[in-house]
Design a protein around this motif. Structure first.
Motif, PDB file in Angstrom:
ATOM      1  N   PRO A  47      -6.189 -10.367  36.602  1.00 55.20           N
ATOM      2  CA  PRO A  47      -6.442 -11.498  35.698  1.00 55.20           C
ATOM      3  C   PRO A  47      -7.364 -11.086  34.557  1.00 55.20           C
ATOM      4  N   TRP A  48      -7.128 -11.665  33.381  1.00 57.14           N
ATOM      5  CA  TRP A  48      -7.970 -11.326  32.229  1.00 57.14           C
ATOM      6  C   TRP A  48      -9.408 -11.772  32.454  1.00 57.14           C
ATOM      7  N   THR A  49      -9.556 -12.924  33.086  1.00 56.97           N
ATOM      8  CA  THR A  49     -10.905 -13.439  33.319  1.00 56.97           C
ATOM      9  C   THR A  49     -11.015 -13.982  34.738  1.00 56.97           C
ATOM     10  N   LEU A  50     -12.239 -14.140  35.168  1.00 56.31           N
ATOM     11  CA  LEU A  50     -12.546 -14.736  36.463  1.00 56.31           C
ATOM     12  C   LEU A  50     -13.681 -15.725  36.253  1.00 56.31           C
ATOM     13  N   MET A  51     -13.573 -16.887  36.875  1.00 54.55           N
ATOM     14  CA  MET A  51     -14.580 -17.929  36.693  1.00 54.55           C
ATOM     15  C   MET A  51     -15.527 -17.978  37.876  1.00 54.55           C
ATOM     16  N   SER A  52     -16.821 -17.823  37.605  1.00 59.51           N
ATOM     17  CA  SER A  52     -17.809 -17.911  38.679  1.00 59.51           C
ATOM     18  C   SER A  52     -18.061 -19.366  39.037  1.00 59.51           C
ATOM     19  N   ALA A  53     -18.360 -19.593  40.311  1.00 65.80           N
ATOM     20  CA  ALA A  53     -18.501 -20.951  40.830  1.00 65.80           C
ATOM     21  C   ALA A  53     -19.887 -21.522  40.567  1.00 65.80           C
ATOM     22  N   TYR A  54     -20.019 -22.819  40.803  1.00 61.65           N
ATOM     23  CA  TYR A  54     -21.294 -23.511  40.633  1.00 61.65           C
ATOM     24  C   TYR A  54     -22.318 -23.116  41.696  1.00 61.65           C
ATOM     25  N   ASN A  55     -21.858 -22.974  42.914  1.00 61.39           N
ATOM     26  CA  ASN A  55     -22.731 -22.925  44.087  1.00 61.39           C
ATOM     27  C   ASN A  55     -23.450 -21.594  44.245  1.00 61.39           C
ATOM     28  N   LYS A  56     -24.358 -21.577  45.204  1.00 62.02           N
ATOM     29  CA  LYS A  56     -24.977 -20.333  45.647  1.00 62.02           C
ATOM     30  C   LYS A  56     -24.179 -19.777  46.826  1.00 62.02           C
ATOM     31  N   VAL A  57     -24.259 -18.484  47.011  1.00 58.93           N
ATOM     32  CA  VAL A  57     -23.755 -17.830  48.217  1.00 58.93           C
ATOM     33  C   VAL A  57     -24.891 -17.021  48.814  1.00 58.93           C
ATOM     34  N   ASN A  58     -25.288 -17.397  49.999  1.00 58.22           N
ATOM     35  CA  ASN A  58     -26.372 -16.715  50.715  1.00 58.22           C
ATOM     36  C   ASN A  58     -27.612 -16.515  49.843  1.00 58.22           C
ATOM     37  N   GLY A  59     -27.978 -17.604  49.151  1.00 60.84           N
ATOM     38  CA  GLY A  59     -29.255 -17.640  48.444  1.00 60.84           C
ATOM     39  C   GLY A  59     -29.226 -17.364  46.964  1.00 60.84           C
ATOM     40  N   LYS A  60     -28.110 -16.874  46.417  1.00 61.57           N
ATOM     41  CA  LYS A  60     -28.036 -16.580  44.991  1.00 61.57           C
ATOM     42  C   LYS A  60     -26.899 -17.361  44.345  1.00 61.57           C
ATOM     43  N   TYR A  61     -27.169 -17.890  43.134  1.00 59.58           N
ATOM     44  CA  TYR A  61     -26.105 -18.559  42.403  1.00 59.58           C
ATOM     45  C   TYR A  61     -24.994 -17.568  42.086  1.00 59.58           C
ATOM     46  N   CYS A  62     -23.761 -18.040  42.200  1.00 56.88           N
ATOM     47  CA  CYS A  62     -22.615 -17.163  41.932  1.00 56.88           C
ATOM     48  C   CYS A  62     -22.628 -16.619  40.510  1.00 56.88           C
ATOM     49  N   SER A  63     -23.209 -17.361  39.583  1.00 58.63           N
ATOM     50  CA  SER A  63     -23.248 -16.926  38.186  1.00 58.63           C
ATOM     51  C   SER A  63     -24.269 -15.831  37.930  1.00 58.63           C
ATOM     52  N   GLU A  64     -25.097 -15.520  38.925  1.00 58.43           N
ATOM     53  CA  GLU A  64     -26.093 -14.457  38.770  1.00 58.43           C
ATOM     54  C   GLU A  64     -26.206 -13.635  40.045  1.00 58.43           C
ATOM     55  N   HIS A  65     -25.046 -13.335  40.601  1.00 52.99           N
ATOM     56  CA  HIS A  65     -24.971 -12.667  41.901  1.00 52.99           C
ATOM     57  C   HIS A  65     -24.473 -11.238  41.681  1.00 52.99           C
ATOM     58  N   PRO A  66     -25.345 -10.254  41.556  1.00 51.81           N
ATOM     59  CA  PRO A  66     -24.890  -8.894  41.247  1.00 51.81           C
ATOM     60  C   PRO A  66     -23.972  -8.299  42.297  1.00 51.81           C
ATOM     61  N   ARG A  67     -24.187  -8.651  43.549  1.00 55.87           N
ATOM     62  CA  ARG A  67     -23.307  -8.085  44.586  1.00 55.87           C
ATOM     63  C   ARG A  67     -21.882  -8.589  44.404  1.00 55.87           C
ATOM     64  N   LEU A  68     -21.740  -9.890  44.117  1.00 54.65           N
ATOM     65  CA  LEU A  68     -20.411 -10.451  43.935  1.00 54.65           C
ATOM     66  C   LEU A  68     -19.775  -9.994  42.622  1.00 54.65           C
ATOM     67  N   LEU A  69     -20.517 -10.121  41.524  1.00 58.89           N
ATOM     68  CA  LEU A  69     -19.938  -9.924  40.202  1.00 58.89           C
ATOM     69  C   LEU A  69     -19.827  -8.463  39.784  1.00 58.89           C
ATOM     70  N   THR A  70     -20.660  -7.612  40.333  1.00 52.45           N
ATOM     71  CA  THR A  70     -20.622  -6.201  39.940  1.00 52.45           C
ATOM     72  C   THR A  70     -20.211  -5.297  41.099  1.00 52.45           C
TER      73      THR A  70
END
Length: 780
Positions: A193-216
C-alpha cells in the motif's frame, strides 16, 4: 520521479518548507509548494465507496459528499470469501476515485473483530487475520492498479470505539503478532500500500502515532514497507515523537501549529534534521507517484459497470443461515412482506465511511415485478424504525400504534403462504464513535418475528446489519438470510436470492455467538478508564469457541447453498527435509489437492477452507487455524481439483523468547472443510526440524534443557540416544513409549532437565558428562 530530482527539490526546501509538508493543508489535502513544483494530494474516505466531500458547501458534514457507487461494507465483502471479487471492487473504486481527482482512498480496514460489539466492525473484514490480510491485499492491488493510492488502516488494535482516542490496548506479545498485526503484515507484504494509517489508541503504553517499534522496527525494517504513515484524523499526541517514530504525515492540518513544533525541535537539537529529511523524501515519493498516476494504470481499456458490480458484490456477500426447504420461493400465491426495513433498507454503516449512493433500488418494487399477476404480494410496516424503546416503556400513544402495526402484520401473515420479515440494526444501534451495548436487534422487531412465526410456519427473516446479532428465534422460523450491509444494489440482490435467480454463496467471516456472554472478550470489553486488557490472548473468534468447546449459533466459515457439494480424494505431497531451507518460512512444506463435486441440481459456488492443527505443541495453540481458502463455481455434476500449498509460515507461531517466528517439529493435521465446524477431509504432515526465519534453527542447549526439548530435535535426540544407549540405568529414558516407567508423575520424563541424569543414574553420570553431552548437542 527519480531520486536525483527529489534530492534537487530537497536542496531547495527550507526547514520551514520541510516541516510544512508533514501536515495537511486542511481536512483532505496535503500542502503544495509551488516554487519547487510540489503538488498537493487529495485524500478521501472509503473504503466501500469514494466519499469525496463537496467543496461548494460551507463546513460540510459527513453526508455532504458527491454521489458515488456504494458497495457492500467490508463485513459483507468478507463474507464473499472471493479475492477476485474484492480485487474487482478495488479496481472500480480506483477508477471512480481517479474520475473525481482523488489521489488516495482511505481504506481498507484490516483490524480484527475482537468483539462483535465493536461499533466500527462493519468497516472491517474478519475475526481471522489470514482472511482479513488476503482480502485487504486484493482490495489494495485493485485500487492501486488505477494509479490511486490506498491507506491501510487502522494500525493497529483499533478494535473498539469506547475511548478510542486514548485507550491503552494491553496485548500479549503473541496475540499482537499472530492476530492483530498479522492481517496488516500480509497486506503490506503482498500488496505494498502507498500509505498506512496509524490508529488513535495506544498499544502497550504508547500511542500508535508515536510507536517506534510498530512504525519503524516492525513495519519498515521487518516488513519492508516503503510508503508513508498517515495519522488517523486527530490521532497525533506528540508531533515530534511521532516524526521520530516514523509518522510522516499528520492529518488533518493543524493550521501550522505542529509545523512550528517541528521547526523548534530541530533548532533546539531535540529532533535531528536527518529524521525530518527522511520523512520528507518518503512524502515526496508518494506525492509524485500520485501525480504520475497515468503511467501506473493497468488495464486502461477496462471500464467497470459500477452498479452491476455493486449488485454482484451484494449477491456474494449474503449468507444463507437457515433453510428448511422453503427457499427459493416457488409457486406461492400470496406473500406477506413485513417490516419497515423492506422499504427503508439499511445499506451501509454510519460515520466517516458513509457514501452518497449514485442510485438506490427498492426491494418491494423489484420483488413484485418478479411475479405474475396471479401472485398477491402485500406489505405491512410491522414496526417503526424510529421507535426503539423497550416495548413496556413506550408511551400509551406509541403503544397503540405499535400493537396496531403488529396486529395488521399478523393478520396478513396468517392468511399468506409465506411471510418475509425484514429486520436488523438501525444506525442508532451501530455506528462509528459508539460500541453496541448488546447483541440484540430492537425489541419491537424481535417481538414481531416471534408473533409472525406463531401464525405463519413459512417465515423468512432477512437481516440487515454490519455485525453479528443474537438470533434466539432461529428455531421459530423456516429460513434466515444474513444480508449484511449490501450497498446500493442490496435490495435487488436479496430479491434474486429469495426468488432463486441467484444461488447464495456467502460464508460467515465471523462467528455468530448464541449470547454475548459466550464471546471471547466478554469479561474485558471494552475495558475501564483508559485501558483494556486483551485477556483472551490469541484465542479470538473461532479459536476461542473451539478451545472452550462452545457451540455458537453459526460458526466461522458457515453458509448454506441451494445445491450440495462433495469433497473427495485428498492427496498430500510433502517435500523432504533436505529440500527445505530451515531458515525460510516462505518455503513450501507440502502441496495438497482434493476434488470437489457439485452433487445437486443447481449451479453454485462453494468456499473450500484449509485449516491447520498443531498436534502436541510445546506452547498453547488454537485447535485449528485458517491457512487457505478458494471459492469455486460448479455446474450440476461438475468436479474440479483444488490445490493449496502449505508453507512453514502457515505452521509457525510467534515465540517472544527469541523475538521470532518458529515452526515446531512434529505432526500437523491438514483439515479441509466447508466451514470451521464442518471438516470433510483430513490427513497429516510431519516437520522433522524447527524452522526459524533468518537465523540458525538449532536451539542453544544447556544443562537445564529438558528431555522433551531434545526429543523435539531429531538430530539432538540421536546424539542423546547414542550417549545413553549402553547405560542400563538410562535405557528407560531412551523412548517415551517405555511402559516400565515407575515414576508416577505425568510428563515427568518430558520435563526432566539434563542435569537430573546425575541423580537418576546413581552416579554413572557426572557434571563433566553433562557438559560433554551439552557440547555434543550444540555441535550436532
Amino acid at each position: 520521479m527519480n531520486d536525483t530530482r527529489i534530492e534537487e527539490i530537497m536542496a531547495e526546501l527550507s526547514l520551514e518548507d520541510k516541516a510544512s509538508l508533514c501536515s495537511g493543508q486542511g481536512s483532505w489535502n496535503t500542502k503544495a509548494i509551488k516554487k519547487t513544483g510540489i503538488p498537493e494530494l487529495l485524500m478521501t474516505d472509503g473504503p466501500h465507496g469514494v466519499r469525496k466531500v463537496r467543496e461548494d458547501i460551507d463546513e460540510p458534514g459527513i453526508k455532504d459528499s458527491y454521489k458515488a457507487t456504494c458497495y457492500p461494507t467490508a463485513s459483507g465483502l468478507a463474507a464473499s470469501w472471493n479475492t477476485e471479487l474484492v480485487n474487482e471492487v478495488g479496481f472500480a473504486l480506483g477508477q471512480e476515485a481517479k474520475e473525481m481527482d482523488v489521489n488516495i482512498l482511505l481504506g481498507p480496514g484490516a483490524n480484527i473483530k475482537r468483539s462483535p460489539l465493536g461499533g466500527r466492525n462493519f468497516e472491517y473484514f474478519s475475526e481471522d487475520p489470514y482472511l482479513s490480510g488476503k482480502l485487504a491485499a486484493a482490495y489494495i492491488k485493485g485500487v492501486q492498479s488505477q494509479g490511486v493510492g490506498t491507506s491501510l488502516k487502522h494500525f493497529v488494535a483499533n478494535n473498539q470505539e469506547f475511548r478510542r482516542m486514548t485507550i491503552n490496548a494491553e496485548i500479549p506479545e503473541r496475540a499482537l503478532r499472530e492476530i492483530y498485526l498479522k492481517s496488516f503484515e500480509i497486506a503490506v507484504k503482498e500488496a505494498s500500500p502507498w500509505t498506512l494509517m496509524s490508529a488513535y489508541n495506544k498499544v502497550n503504553g504508547k500511542y500508535c502515532s508515536e510507536h517506534p517499534r510498530l512504525l519503524t522496527e516492525i513495519l519498515r525494517e521487518e516488513w519492508g514497507f516503503e510508503g508513508i504513515v498517515i495519522s488517523d484524523w486527530g490521532a497525533v499526541n506528540d508531533r515530534v515523537d511521532g516524526l521520530k517514530a516514523g509518522l510522516e504525515l499528520e492529518m488533518p492540518g493543524s493550521h501550522g501549529i505542529r509545523d512550528k513544533e517541528i521547526v523548534s525541535a530541530v533548532k533546539n537539537n531535540k529532533l535531528s534534521e536527518e529524521v525530518l529529511d527522511k520523512a520528507v523524501r518518503r512524502l515526496l515519493k508518494i506525492i509524485f507517484k500520485a501525480e504520475n498516476h497515468e503511467s501506473l494504470v493497468a488495464d486502461k481499456a477496462q471500464v467497470s459497470n459500477y452498479n452491476e458490480l455493486a449488485y454482484k458484490a451484494a449477491t456474494e456477500s449474503m449468507v444463507l443461515l437457515k433453510n428448511e426447504d422453503l427457499l427459493p420461493l416457488n409457486n406461492q400465491k400470496k406473500i406477506a412482506v413485513i417490516g419497515e426495513m423492506a422499504k427503508n433498507l439499511r445499506r451501509q454503516g454510519q460515520g466517516s465511511s458513509q457514501v452518497n449512493p449514485r442510485e438506490l433500488d427498492s426491494f418491494f418494487d423489484i420483488f413484485k415485478n418478479n411475479f405474475t399477476e396471479d401472485t398477491e404480494i402485500t406489505y405491512d410496516k410491522g414496526y417503526c424504525l424510529d421507535c426503539v424503546e423497550p416495548v413496556e416503556e413506550v408511551s400509551l400513544d406509541k403503544a397503540k400504534d405499535y400493537y396496531h402495526l403488529l396486529d395488521e402484520a399478523k393478520e396478513n401473515a396468517a392468511n399468506s403462504d409465506v411471510a418475509i420479515i425484514f429486520a436488523g440494526l438501525t444506525e442508532d444501534f451501530e455506528a462509528e464513535g459508539q460500541d453496541r451495548d448488546n447483541l440484540s436487534i430492537p425489541e419491537n422487531q424481535e417481538v414481531l418475528i416471534y408473533e409472525i412465526a406463531s401464525v405463519q410456519p413459512n417465515t423468512i427473516v432477512v437481516l440487515t446489519n454490519g455485525a453479528p446479532v443474537e438470533i434466539p428465534w432461529k428455531d421459530k422460523v423456516s429460513a434466515i438470510l444474513e444480508g449484511y450491509l449490501g450497498g446500493q444494489s442490496a435490495a435487488r440482490a436479496i430479491s434474486d436470492i429469495i426468488n432463486g435467480k441467484v444461488n447464495p454463496s456467502g460464508k460467515l467471516a465471523e462467528t455468530f455467538p448464541e449470547t454475548i456472554e459466550d464471546t471471547p472478550s466478554f469479561i474485558n470489553f471494552p475495558g475501564e478508564r483508559d485501558r483494556v486488557l486483551y485477556g483472551e490472548d490469541i484465542f479470538v473468534g473461532y479459536r476461542y469457541y473451539d478451545k472452550k468447546e462452545i457451540e455458537p449459533a453459526y460458526p466461522f466459515g458457515y453458509g448454506l447453498s441451494y445445491t450440495s457439494f462433495r469433497y473427495d480424494n485428498l492427496n498430500i505431497y510433502q517435500h523432504s527435509k533436505n529440500d527445505i531451507d530451515a531458515r525460510d518460512l516462505s518455503e513450501i512444506i507440502a502441496e495438497i489437492s482434493f476434488t470437489i463435486t457439485n452433487t445437486g441440481a443447481r449451479a453454485g459456488s462453494e468456499v473450500t477452507q484449509l485449516y491447520i492443527s498443531a498436534e502436541n505443541s510445546q506452547v498453547r495453540r488454537p485447535i485449528k487455524e485458517l491457512k487457505g481458502f478458494d471459492k469455486v463455481k460448479l455446474e450440476p455434476g461438475e468436479s474440479k481439483e483444488i490445490s493449496f500449498n502449505i508453507t512453514a509460515d502457515d505452521l509457525a507461531y510467534y515465540e517472544p523468547e527469541i523475538a521470532n517466528w518458529l515452526t515446531e517439529p512434529g505432526d500437523y493435521q491438514v483439515l479441509i472443510g466447508s466451514s470451521s465446524d464442518d471438516i470433510r477431509l483430513r490427513d497429516e504432515i510431519n516437520i522433522a526440524s524447527p524452522i526459524t526465519p533468518g537465523v540458525s534453527i538449532r536451539p542453544e542447549y544447556h544443562q537445564n534443557s529438558t528431555i522433551g526439548d531434545i526429543y523435539q530435535d531429531p538430530e539432538a535426540w540421536e546424539v542423546l540416544q547414542e550417549e545413553i544407549s549402553d547405560n542400563p540405568k538410562l535405557k528407560r529414558f531412551v523412548s517415551f513409549d517405555n511402559a516400565e516407567m515407575d515414576i508416577g508423575i505425568p510428563n515427568f520424563l518430558e520435563y526432566l532437565p539434563l542435569r537430573n541424569l546425575i541423580t537418576f543414574t546413581e552416579g554413572n553420570f557426572t557434571s563433566k558428562d553433562i557438559d560433554r553431552i551439552v557440547d555434543k548437542l550444540n555441535k550436532s
